[in-house]
Design an enzyme around this catalytic site. Structure first.
Site, PDB file in Angstrom:
ATOM      1  N   HIS A   1     -47.463 -45.926   5.704  1.00 55.64           N
ATOM      2  CA  HIS A   1     -47.283 -46.254   4.293  1.00 55.64           C
ATOM      3  C   HIS A   1     -47.644 -45.070   3.399  1.00 55.64           C
ATOM      4  O   HIS A   1     -47.088 -44.918   2.304  1.00 55.64           O
ATOM      5  CB  HIS A   1     -48.144 -47.469   3.914  1.00 55.64           C
ATOM      6  CG  HIS A   1     -47.604 -48.223   2.739  1.00 55.64           C
ATOM      7  ND1 HIS A   1     -46.455 -48.988   2.805  1.00 55.64           N
ATOM      8  CD2 HIS A   1     -48.038 -48.310   1.455  1.00 55.64           C
ATOM      9  CE1 HIS A   1     -46.210 -49.527   1.616  1.00 55.64           C
ATOM     10  NE2 HIS A   1     -47.152 -49.119   0.781  1.00 55.64           N
TER      11      HIS A   1
ATOM     12  N   ARG B   1     -40.673 -48.830   4.510  1.00 54.65           N
ATOM     13  CA  ARG B   1     -41.873 -49.476   5.047  1.00 54.65           C
ATOM     14  C   ARG B   1     -41.714 -49.548   6.558  1.00 54.65           C
ATOM     15  O   ARG B   1     -40.588 -49.570   7.085  1.00 54.65           O
ATOM     16  CB  ARG B   1     -42.025 -50.887   4.479  1.00 54.65           C
ATOM     17  CG  ARG B   1     -42.154 -50.946   2.955  1.00 54.65           C
ATOM     18  CD  ARG B   1     -42.287 -52.394   2.497  1.00 54.65           C
ATOM     19  NE  ARG B   1     -42.462 -52.504   1.050  1.00 54.65           N
ATOM     20  CZ  ARG B   1     -41.478 -52.685   0.175  1.00 54.65           C
ATOM     21  NH1 ARG B   1     -40.219 -52.764   0.615  1.00 54.65           N
ATOM     22  NH2 ARG B   1     -41.731 -52.790  -1.114  1.00 54.65           N
TER      23      ARG B   1
ATOM     24  N   LYS C   1     -39.067 -56.515   1.066  1.00 56.37           N
ATOM     25  CA  LYS C   1     -39.910 -57.640   0.696  1.00 56.37           C
ATOM     26  C   LYS C   1     -39.136 -58.634  -0.163  1.00 56.37           C
ATOM     27  O   LYS C   1     -38.318 -58.240  -0.995  1.00 56.37           O
ATOM     28  CB  LYS C   1     -41.134 -57.145  -0.084  1.00 56.37           C
ATOM     29  CG  LYS C   1     -42.219 -56.517   0.781  1.00 56.37           C
ATOM     30  CD  LYS C   1     -43.448 -56.202  -0.045  1.00 56.37           C
ATOM     31  CE  LYS C   1     -44.589 -55.698   0.812  1.00 56.37           C
ATOM     32  NZ  LYS C   1     -45.799 -55.401   0.003  1.00 56.37           N
TER      33      LYS C   1
ATOM     34  N   ARG D   1     -44.751 -42.970   2.882  1.00 55.46           N
ATOM     35  CA  ARG D   1     -43.933 -43.546   1.801  1.00 55.46           C
ATOM     36  C   ARG D   1     -44.473 -43.088   0.442  1.00 55.46           C
ATOM     37  O   ARG D   1     -43.703 -42.755  -0.453  1.00 55.46           O
ATOM     38  CB  ARG D   1     -43.956 -45.063   1.941  1.00 55.46           C
ATOM     39  CG  ARG D   1     -43.218 -45.854   0.872  1.00 55.46           C
ATOM     40  CD  ARG D   1     -43.243 -47.333   1.313  1.00 55.46           C
ATOM     41  NE  ARG D   1     -43.132 -48.253   0.209  1.00 55.46           N
ATOM     42  CZ  ARG D   1     -41.977 -48.757  -0.250  1.00 55.46           C
ATOM     43  NH1 ARG D   1     -40.839 -48.360   0.281  1.00 55.46           N
ATOM     44  NH2 ARG D   1     -41.961 -49.629  -1.241  1.00 55.46           N
TER      45      ARG D   1
ATOM     46  N   TYR E   1     -47.028 -43.607  -9.574  1.00 63.30           N
ATOM     47  CA  TYR E   1     -46.675 -42.271  -9.107  1.00 63.30           C
ATOM     48  C   TYR E   1     -46.595 -41.266 -10.251  1.00 63.30           C
ATOM     49  O   TYR E   1     -46.708 -40.062 -10.029  1.00 63.30           O
ATOM     50  CB  TYR E   1     -45.363 -42.319  -8.321  1.00 63.30           C
ATOM     51  CG  TYR E   1     -45.525 -43.117  -7.057  1.00 63.30           C
ATOM     52  CD1 TYR E   1     -46.265 -42.618  -5.991  1.00 63.30           C
ATOM     53  CD2 TYR E   1     -44.998 -44.399  -6.937  1.00 63.30           C
ATOM     54  CE1 TYR E   1     -46.465 -43.361  -4.844  1.00 63.30           C
ATOM     55  CE2 TYR E   1     -45.187 -45.151  -5.794  1.00 63.30           C
ATOM     56  CZ  TYR E   1     -45.930 -44.631  -4.747  1.00 63.30           C
ATOM     57  OH  TYR E   1     -46.127 -45.377  -3.621  1.00 63.30           O
TER      58      TYR E   1
ATOM     59  N   HIS F   1     -39.307 -51.804  -5.248  1.00 65.20           N
ATOM     60  CA  HIS F   1     -40.347 -52.467  -6.036  1.00 65.20           C
ATOM     61  C   HIS F   1     -39.711 -53.483  -6.970  1.00 65.20           C
ATOM     62  O   HIS F   1     -38.707 -53.199  -7.628  1.00 65.20           O
ATOM     63  CB  HIS F   1     -41.124 -51.447  -6.875  1.00 65.20           C
ATOM     64  CG  HIS F   1     -42.038 -50.581  -6.076  1.00 65.20           C
ATOM     65  ND1 HIS F   1     -42.581 -49.404  -6.553  1.00 65.20           N
ATOM     66  CD2 HIS F   1     -42.534 -50.725  -4.818  1.00 65.20           C
ATOM     67  CE1 HIS F   1     -43.353 -48.860  -5.633  1.00 65.20           C
ATOM     68  NE2 HIS F   1     -43.340 -49.632  -4.576  1.00 65.20           N
TER      69      HIS F   1
END
Length: 299
Positions: free
Chosen positions: A248, A156, A180, A251, A283, A274
């Site tokens: 992004h 990110r 995150k 990514r 994906y 994630h």
């Protein structure tokens, strides 16, 4: 209606104790202040932030639904739920008016991404800029390194800006990334990124300590997201690629290409950071869509 001390206490709580990013803090702050303004413009509101009627929360959701996208709406209401939960837990508020209120369903659009040929053009764009005399060698190496990390490691943009030399394992070509939710993960990066990183360190990072940020401006200041975004736009134009590609979306390109090459979802989940596998599963849908398009060219 002006925010009181409870607002400052809330920002202090999520900033220090939960360690939300600066970006999240800014968005949460803006969302809560907009809520205060809306309440203040409502003649029926008593002025007590600790006992906001549930109907006000419903009306506010309806109001926002007419002004912002569904994604933005969900983000703003998430901030307000967190704020009122804080008021209830720490300040004795009676209830959280936003708790369990339904929101419009999010559209599940497939992510936009570049194909491998397009990525190759983009990665070479800083060097084309350098050959044309538009940027210095310092900028070419730095920006090429940025693109390699955004695409080749799936970082990110906030993670990229925060990378320090102490986070890099040169022998294993991996980066220790704080993502995150303050979750730490190891991100492998490619040979090109490793070579660029060595050049960058040898030629432009003399005297910089292990705890210093890797990427910086000519002034020595830590690189910032807006600069990366602006430079990316320039390189997209240089390479003749769609101008709506963002860091992004690089990514997304990274993740999509790995799935196309057969990387399992659990491994991809770890690389992307994630928290939920369901987030990574998009994906697989993207890869299927790609296969259908290719199939459609022949039949």
């Amino acid at each position: 209606m002006k925010a009181g001390a409870e607002f400052d206490d809330f920002l202090n709580r999520i900033g220090r104790q939960r360690r939300y990013s600066k970006y999240t803090l800014r968005n949460y702050s803006k969302s809560v202040l907009e809520w205060y303004d809306w309440l203040g413009s409502n003649e029926m509101f008593s002025g007590d932030i600790f006992s906001v009627p549930r109907i006000f929360a419903k009306n506010y959701i309806a109001y926002l639904s007419q002004k912002v996208s569904r994604t933005t709406l969900h983000n703003k209401i998430s901030a307000l739920r967190t704020f009122h939960r804080f008021l209830r837990e720490a300040k004795g508020a009676k209830e959280n008016p936003f708790a369990s209120l339904p929101l419009p369903k999010m559209r599940k659009d497939l992510p936009v991404f570049l194909n491998p040929i397009q990525v190759s053009k983009l990665l070479s764009a800083p060097w084309e800029y350098f050959k044309e005399g538009k940027i210095k060698h310092f900028e070419a190496v730095r920006d090429a390194l940025c693109l390699e990390f955004l695409y080749g490691a799936g970082l990110r943009i906030s993670e990229l800006c925060s990378l320090k030399f102490s986070d890099i394992d040169f022998s294993r070509a991996t980066a220790r990334v704080l993502g995150k939710g303050q979750k730490i993960r190891l991100c492998p990066f490619g040979k090109n990124a490793l070579e660029l990183l060595k050049i960058w360190k040898e030629e432009y990072c003399a005297g910089r300590a292990q705890g210093d940020f890797i990427l910086f401006c000519e002034s020595g200041m830590q690189i910032y997201p807006r600069l990366i975004q602006r430079n990316l736009k320039n390189y997209l134009v240089e390479a003749g690629l769609p101008a709506n590609i963002t860091p992004h979306k690089l990514r997304h390109s990274f993740a999509t290409h790995l799935v196309d090459e057969g990387v399992d979802l659990r491994s991809l989940q770890e690389m992307l950071g994630h928290s939920s596998l369901s987030t990574t599963q998009i994906y697989t849908h993207l890869s299927t869509a790609h296969l259908k398009r290719e199939h459609g060219k022949l039949f």
